[in-house]
Design a protein around this motif. Structure first.
Motif, PDB file in Angstrom:
ATOM      1  N   THR A 232      -8.633   1.967   0.879  1.00 44.04           N
ATOM      2  CA  THR A 232      -9.946   2.611   0.940  1.00 44.04           C
ATOM      3  C   THR A 232      -9.812   4.109   0.747  1.00 44.04           C
ATOM      4  O   THR A 232     -10.560   4.727  -0.022  1.00 44.04           O
ATOM      5  CB  THR A 232     -10.630   2.319   2.285  1.00 44.04           C
ATOM      6  N   ASP A 233      -8.847   4.721   1.447  1.00 44.33           N
ATOM      7  CA  ASP A 233      -8.621   6.163   1.318  1.00 44.33           C
ATOM      8  C   ASP A 233      -8.222   6.554  -0.100  1.00 44.33           C
ATOM      9  O   ASP A 233      -8.524   7.663  -0.554  1.00 44.33           O
ATOM     10  CB  ASP A 233      -7.539   6.615   2.294  1.00 44.33           C
TER      11      ASP A 233
ATOM     12  N   ALA B 121     -13.528  -2.087  -3.365  1.00 43.71           N
ATOM     13  CA  ALA B 121     -13.285  -3.283  -2.549  1.00 43.71           C
ATOM     14  C   ALA B 121     -13.119  -4.522  -3.415  1.00 43.71           C
ATOM     15  O   ALA B 121     -12.339  -5.421  -3.077  1.00 43.71           O
ATOM     16  CB  ALA B 121     -14.423  -3.473  -1.550  1.00 43.71           C
TER      17      ALA B 121
ATOM     18  N   LEU C 161      -5.541  -1.854   4.587  1.00 44.51           N
ATOM     19  CA  LEU C 161      -6.918  -1.768   4.100  1.00 44.51           C
ATOM     20  C   LEU C 161      -7.435  -0.336   4.163  1.00 44.51           C
ATOM     21  O   LEU C 161      -8.178   0.104   3.273  1.00 44.51           O
ATOM     22  CB  LEU C 161      -7.811  -2.706   4.918  1.00 44.51           C
ATOM     23  N   GLU C 162      -7.037   0.399   5.183  1.00 38.66           N
ATOM     24  CA  GLU C 162      -7.417   1.812   5.264  1.00 38.66           C
ATOM     25  C   GLU C 162      -6.779   2.606   4.128  1.00 38.66           C
ATOM     26  O   GLU C 162      -7.408   3.502   3.556  1.00 38.66           O
ATOM     27  CB  GLU C 162      -6.994   2.386   6.619  1.00 38.66           C
TER      28      GLU C 162
ATOM     29  N   ARG D 100      -9.705   3.268 -10.999  1.00 39.39           N
ATOM     30  CA  ARG D 100     -10.843   2.558 -10.384  1.00 39.39           C
ATOM     31  C   ARG D 100     -11.331   1.405 -11.262  1.00 39.39           C
ATOM     32  O   ARG D 100     -11.943   0.464 -10.763  1.00 39.39           O
ATOM     33  CB  ARG D 100     -11.986   3.526 -10.107  1.00 39.39           C
TER      34      ARG D 100
ATOM     35  N   SER E 124       0.798  -1.223   0.000  1.00 41.41           N
ATOM     36  CA  SER E 124       0.000   0.000   0.000  1.00 41.41           C
ATOM     37  C   SER E 124       0.834   1.278   0.000  1.00 41.41           C
ATOM     38  O   SER E 124       0.328   2.355  -0.309  1.00 41.41           O
ATOM     39  CB  SER E 124      -0.929   0.007   1.220  1.00 41.41           C
TER      40      SER E 124
ATOM     41  N   SER F 215      -5.142  -3.685   9.156  1.00 47.67           N
ATOM     42  CA  SER F 215      -6.010  -2.514   9.080  1.00 47.67           C
ATOM     43  C   SER F 215      -5.348  -1.337   8.364  1.00 47.67           C
ATOM     44  O   SER F 215      -6.007  -0.635   7.587  1.00 47.67           O
ATOM     45  CB  SER F 215      -6.445  -2.101  10.488  1.00 47.67           C
TER      46      SER F 215
END
Length: 254
Positions: free
Chosen positions: A169-170, A175, A165-166, A151, A137, A162
């Motif tokens: 998402t940000d 998903a 995954l954050e 996208r 990430s 976490s």
């Protein structure tokens, strides 16, 4: 005796467990995340900590212990962390034993090499089809910035924690485009993901056999897709794990 190990890698876990099993020293093992620290088998001779630690925290840690040396077993791409470890060692008069990850011996003509994540992002931005990002990430922002259609085309594989995954998402990654799994992975599993998401380009780092790089190369060949590899930065003074173990044994009696 005590030894301070900075890890969060396969090599870090292995050297910490090896030192702990020998029973000749106390080990303080520091990883950047709780996840990385939790991978070490914690016995009576190994104490784990998770960071990242500030320079002041590292200084206090060294001041509160009697370390014989520091072992740098951090990720091969974590140049800034290795630089801070060198600084810490110099300030406190401690030798730094740096563990270098073995390189892959596979044919470099099988992939496109680039010097940075930004360069890799610009390569895939000009490509067609779906992209699988396997660099985690931390470099995600470069690809999101370079790909107006991220996208639709960008798929990412990250650790199942976490923070990762954050981050996705940000960044606005859907998903359904996120695979949260702990590697390294077999060539078969890489192929399965490539086919499932109709991937045309896969991006990775030259993480060597320990990081599953060879299996990614095999999967890219088998599935006939393009592989973009971010070149490994050079760290000074590194030795392979077996050499580091021998050095720690001979120089410090661990």
């Amino acid at each position: 005796m005590e030894v301070l190990v900075f890890g969060g890698t396969t090599e870090g876990r292995e050297v910490a467990e090896w030192l702990g099993a020998r029973g000749s020293c106390e080990v303080v093992y520091v990883a950047a995340t709780e996840y990385g620290a939790g991978l070490v088998q914690n016995d009576n001779n190994v104490t784990t900590m998770s960071g990242p630690l500030s320079h002041l925290q590292k200084t206090l840690l060294v001041s509160n212990h009697h370390f014989a040396c520091i072992v740098d077993a951090t990720h091969p791409y974590a140049q800034h962390i290795s630089a801070s470890i060198d600084e810490l060692g110099a300030e406190h008069g401690l030798d730094v034993v740096r563990i270098a990850r073995a390189e892959s011996h596979m044919d470099a003509e099988s992939w496109t090499s680039v010097p940075s994540a930004d360069d890799a992002a610009h390569v895939v931005a000009r490509s067609h089809g779906n992209v699988l990002l396997t660099t985690g990430s931390k470099d995600l922002h470069a690809f999101v910035a370079a790909m107006p259609d991220f996208r639709d085309r960008l798929y990412v594989r990250v650790l199942p924690v976490s923070a990762s995954l954050e981050a996705v998402t940000d960044a606005g990654i859907p998903a359904r485009h996120v695979v949260a799994m702990q590697g390294p992975f077999s060539a078969q599993l890489n192929c399965a993901l490539i086919r499932e998401f109709d991937i045309e380009v896969m991006v990775t780092k030259q993480s060597g056999p320990a990081g599953g790089f060879d299996q990614k190369v095999q999967a890219a060949r088998e599935c006939e897709i393009e592989l973009v590899v971010i070149e490994r930065p050079q760290k000074t003074g590194g030795v392979l794990l077996e050499q580091a173990q021998r050095l720690l044994e001979e120089r410090y009696g661990f």
